[in-house]
Design a protein around this motif. Structure first.
Motif, PDB file in Angstrom:
ATOM      1  N   LEU A  91     -60.619  79.386  32.499  1.00 50.92           N
ATOM      2  CA  LEU A  91     -61.736  80.355  33.012  1.00 50.92           C
ATOM      3  C   LEU A  91     -63.223  79.434  33.380  1.00 50.92           C
ATOM      4  O   LEU A  91     -63.194  78.471  33.762  1.00 50.92           O
ATOM      5  CB  LEU A  91     -61.816  81.571  32.053  1.00 50.92           C
ATOM      6  N   ASP A  92     -64.208  80.329  33.201  1.00 52.30           N
ATOM      7  CA  ASP A  92     -65.553  79.721  33.539  1.00 52.30           C
ATOM      8  C   ASP A  92     -65.976  78.338  32.601  1.00 52.30           C
ATOM      9  O   ASP A  92     -65.765  78.512  31.563  1.00 52.30           O
ATOM     10  CB  ASP A  92     -66.687  80.632  33.479  1.00 52.30           C
ATOM     11  N   GLY A  93     -66.503  77.472  33.616  1.00 51.90           N
ATOM     12  CA  GLY A  93     -66.909  76.471  33.155  1.00 51.90           C
ATOM     13  C   GLY A  93     -66.124  75.575  31.959  1.00 51.90           C
ATOM     14  O   GLY A  93     -64.825  75.543  32.314  1.00 51.90           O
ATOM     15  N   SER A  94     -66.417  75.185  30.966  1.00 46.56           N
ATOM     16  CA  SER A  94     -65.760  74.177  30.070  1.00 46.56           C
ATOM     17  C   SER A  94     -64.915  75.053  28.961  1.00 46.56           C
ATOM     18  O   SER A  94     -63.814  74.508  28.380  1.00 46.56           O
ATOM     19  CB  SER A  94     -66.535  72.981  29.521  1.00 46.56           C
ATOM     20  N   GLY A  95     -65.409  76.002  28.618  1.00 44.29           N
ATOM     21  CA  GLY A  95     -65.147  76.996  27.482  1.00 44.29           C
ATOM     22  C   GLY A  95     -65.112  76.274  26.319  1.00 44.29           C
ATOM     23  O   GLY A  95     -64.403  76.768  25.279  1.00 44.29           O
ATOM     24  N   ALA A  96     -66.053  75.268  26.194  1.00 44.09           N
ATOM     25  CA  ALA A  96     -66.281  74.665  24.956  1.00 44.09           C
ATOM     26  C   ALA A  96     -67.814  74.783  24.664  1.00 44.09           C
ATOM     27  O   ALA A  96     -68.569  74.955  25.311  1.00 44.09           O
ATOM     28  CB  ALA A  96     -66.062  73.129  24.848  1.00 44.09           C
ATOM     29  N   HIS A  97     -68.169  74.555  23.101  1.00 43.25           N
ATOM     30  CA  HIS A  97     -69.606  74.522  22.867  1.00 43.25           C
ATOM     31  C   HIS A  97     -70.147  73.226  23.200  1.00 43.25           C
ATOM     32  O   HIS A  97     -69.648  72.174  22.791  1.00 43.25           O
ATOM     33  CB  HIS A  97     -69.818  74.978  21.250  1.00 43.25           C
ATOM     34  N   HIS A 105     -63.341  69.757  20.235  1.00 37.15           N
ATOM     35  CA  HIS A 105     -63.117  70.998  20.692  1.00 37.15           C
ATOM     36  C   HIS A 105     -61.364  71.192  20.818  1.00 37.15           C
ATOM     37  O   HIS A 105     -60.885  72.292  20.526  1.00 37.15           O
ATOM     38  CB  HIS A 105     -63.751  71.146  22.310  1.00 37.15           C
ATOM     39  N   THR A 152     -57.571  71.858  27.826  1.00 34.46           N
ATOM     40  CA  THR A 152     -57.431  73.163  26.829  1.00 34.46           C
ATOM     41  C   THR A 152     -56.304  73.666  27.137  1.00 34.46           C
ATOM     42  O   THR A 152     -55.253  74.010  26.343  1.00 34.46           O
ATOM     43  CB  THR A 152     -58.565  73.577  26.818  1.00 34.46           C
TER      44      THR A 152
ATOM     45  N   GLU B  67     -72.815  78.308  28.471  1.00 35.92           N
ATOM     46  CA  GLU B  67     -73.208  77.189  29.205  1.00 35.92           C
ATOM     47  C   GLU B  67     -74.033  77.275  30.646  1.00 35.92           C
ATOM     48  O   GLU B  67     -74.140  78.635  31.259  1.00 35.92           O
ATOM     49  CB  GLU B  67     -72.065  76.579  29.610  1.00 35.92           C
ATOM     50  N   SER B  71     -73.158  73.869  34.619  1.00 40.87           N
ATOM     51  CA  SER B  71     -71.806  73.376  34.042  1.00 40.87           C
ATOM     52  C   SER B  71     -70.842  74.616  34.012  1.00 40.87           C
ATOM     53  O   SER B  71     -69.676  74.497  33.352  1.00 40.87           O
ATOM     54  CB  SER B  71     -72.086  72.927  32.556  1.00 40.87           C
ATOM     55  N   GLY B  72     -71.223  75.718  34.760  1.00 40.94           N
ATOM     56  CA  GLY B  72     -70.098  76.566  35.046  1.00 40.94           C
ATOM     57  C   GLY B  72     -70.155  78.110  34.344  1.00 40.94           C
ATOM     58  O   GLY B  72     -69.326  78.715  34.613  1.00 40.94           O
ATOM     59  N   GLN B  76     -67.271  80.094  24.773  1.00 38.30           N
ATOM     60  CA  GLN B  76     -66.312  79.600  24.016  1.00 38.30           C
ATOM     61  C   GLN B  76     -65.468  80.875  23.667  1.00 38.30           C
ATOM     62  O   GLN B  76     -64.159  80.349  23.493  1.00 38.30           O
ATOM     63  CB  GLN B  76     -66.913  78.700  22.635  1.00 38.30           C
ATOM     64  N   THR B  79     -62.150  81.038  25.319  1.00 40.12           N
ATOM     65  CA  THR B  79     -61.104  79.856  24.687  1.00 40.12           C
ATOM     66  C   THR B  79     -60.397  80.285  23.398  1.00 40.12           C
ATOM     67  O   THR B  79     -59.293  80.277  23.119  1.00 40.12           O
ATOM     68  CB  THR B  79     -61.563  78.561  24.598  1.00 40.12           C
TER      69      THR B  79
END
Lengths: 243, 229
Positions: A91-97, A105, A152, B67, B71-72, B76, B79
């Motif tokens: 989905l959007d961005g990296s999906g990580a903090h 992550h 991921t 974010e 960066s999009g 989180q 995820t």
């Protein structure tokens, strides 16, 4: 990537039917329905705000629809016995903090999904982030963040990949990487569903096309069927959505 | 649960919270060495809950941290919920991880603080009250942040209330019923205020705070399972 012996057991049919989603008084989706099949890359196309992300978020159980169903192999995402091995989502961005490293992550996602931690380095390698695993996500470029999101999604080596605007904002090299990668997944018998508002970039990647506009599906079929008599997909798209 | 623990361990703000939790009460106890009193050590520990408030808040707010657009603009939580689609399971695992870490911090902080505090008395029942109070406070901060989906407001409100100006305490000076706020009632498990309007036994304080925690977590669970992620 494709373990021997599992090609025959792969399924991963996405069936979406009659989705209705309202936010306040606004109807975002008005009866959206289509199918995405294994071994094909299905492009879910439409202008910004047409309802692509909402449809995908409902498919992934993140948002709730007022009516309709979105099923993967006949069951809703939340009811899948092994979600991370069935569906991978970008989905959007990296999906990580941002304050975690890429590897940290991936490790928690692997733990949450009951996957071996050895997968972490495998997927980092696969998306070309092997050297950046120890870097904090906050220091990643947009392209690196998107690669981490893809890594991921691939942790569970799922039969279905769902990607929302995967090439948005990527440089030409990144776009080429994603395209090639998705084609290979489909060739290995996996289902790939990706949304995009960039028609020109997608014509060479997709097998099937679903076009959405103002929350309604306006066309669906193989690339050739949807393109029809138009010169290319882009022409067909603008003819469809300007009606 | 193990995934949630590893999420906590890989956030620097959780380490900051842990440092505050252990260093604040033991440090103050060290400064207060010269002034012995009946509640010496316990008073400092009541103040030290700030650390676990930060823990409870950031455990949730880190999921919703967005974010930058460059960066999009991802979060989180998407995820998390695609890895663990059952929202109740996700929330329960997270709450359990927060409770476990808060309880551990309370044990460490209490041990350090009591060994520094002058004339302190090691009373097992009161110390159990401290651990319980810290764990519950972390869960309250956690529950509030699930509802707000943003860390700043609960962090500021809860921290100010325990450190600078205790709004709940001021209210309790005027209205006896305010003595039943979770922070005031829960603190009865290990300290007895000398200027109170309500008499409350430690066990009652425990029950009152348990009620608050149960109610808030129930509301948080209902809201979290129903709304769009």
């Amino acid at each position: 990537m494709c373990r021997p012996g599992d090609a025959g057991s792969l399924s991963g049919v996405i069936t979406i039917d009659g989705l209705v989603k309202r936010r306040g008084a606004k109807e975002i989706l008005s009866g959206v329905g289509f199918e995405a099949r294994p071994g094909r890359v299905t492009g879910f196309l439409g202008p910004n705000g047409a309802g692509k992300s909402s449809t995908l978020r409902i498919l992934l159980g993140l948002d709730r629809a007022q009516a309709g169903t979105a099923l993967i192999d006949g069951v809703p995402f939340a009811a899948l016995p092994d979600p991370v091995r069935t569906v991978g989502a970008v989905l959007d961005g990296s999906g990580a903090h941002r304050s975690r490293t890429g590897r940290a992550h991936l490790r928690w996602v692997a733990r949450a999904g009951g996957l071996p931690l050895s997968r972490v380095d495998e997927v980092l390698e696969l998306v070309g982030l092997a050297d950046a695993g120890a870097k904090r996500v906050g220091g990643y470029s947009l392209g690196m963040g998107r690669r981490l999101a893809l890594a991921t999604a691939l942790l569970g080596d799922p039969s279905v990949l769902v990607l929302d605007e995967p090439i948005n904002g990527l440089d030409p090299e990144g776009i080429r990487f994603v395209r090639t990668f998705l084609r290979e997944r489909a060739r290995a018998g996996r289902t790939v569903l990706l949304s995009s508002h960039l028609m020109g970039e997608l014509a060479e990647t997709v097998d099937d096309v679903v076009v959405i506009d103002h929350g309604r599906i306006v066309a669906q079929g193989s690339l050739a069927e949807v393109t029809g008599a138009h010169r290319n997909l882009e022409e067909a798209f603008f003819a469809l959505v300007s009606r | 649960m193990r995934a949630e623990l590893s999420k906590l361990a890989s956030l620097w703000s959780v380490w900051l919270a842990s440092a505050v939790a252990v260093l604040a009460p033991s440090g103050i106890a060290l400064l207060n060495r010269g002034v012995p009193g009946p509640d010496r050590g316990y008073q400092e520990l009541a103040f030290g809950v700030m650390g676990v408030i930060i823990l409870g808040v950031v455990a949730v707010s880190s999921e919703y941290f967005t974010e930058g657009a460059e960066s999009g603009g991802g979060r989180q939580i998407t995820t998390s919920l695609t890895a663990v689609p059952s929202r109740l399971r996700f929330l329960a695992a997270k709450a359990a991880a927060v409770a476990l870490v808060a309880a551990l911090l309370a044990v460490v902080a209490a041990t350090a603080t009591m060994s520094f505090a002058a004339g302190s008395s090691w009373e097992p029942a009161r110390l159990a009250g401290v651990v319980c109070y810290w764990t519950y406070t972390a869960l309250l901060a956690f529950g509030v942040t699930v509802l707000t989906r943003h860390g700043v407001v609960p962090l500021v409100v809860l921290l100010v209330n325990t450190s600078l100006v205790s709004v709940t305490y001021l209210l309790s000076r005027f209205f006896a019923v305010a003595g039943y706020f979770p922070d005031l009632a829960g603190a009865r498990m290990f300290v007895e205020p000398n200027d109170t309007k309500v008499e409350m036994a430690p066990i009652v304080g425990f029950l009152v705070m348990s009620g608050w925690v149960a109610a808030l977590l129930a509301i948080a669970a209902v809201v979290f399972t129903r709304r769009d992620a």
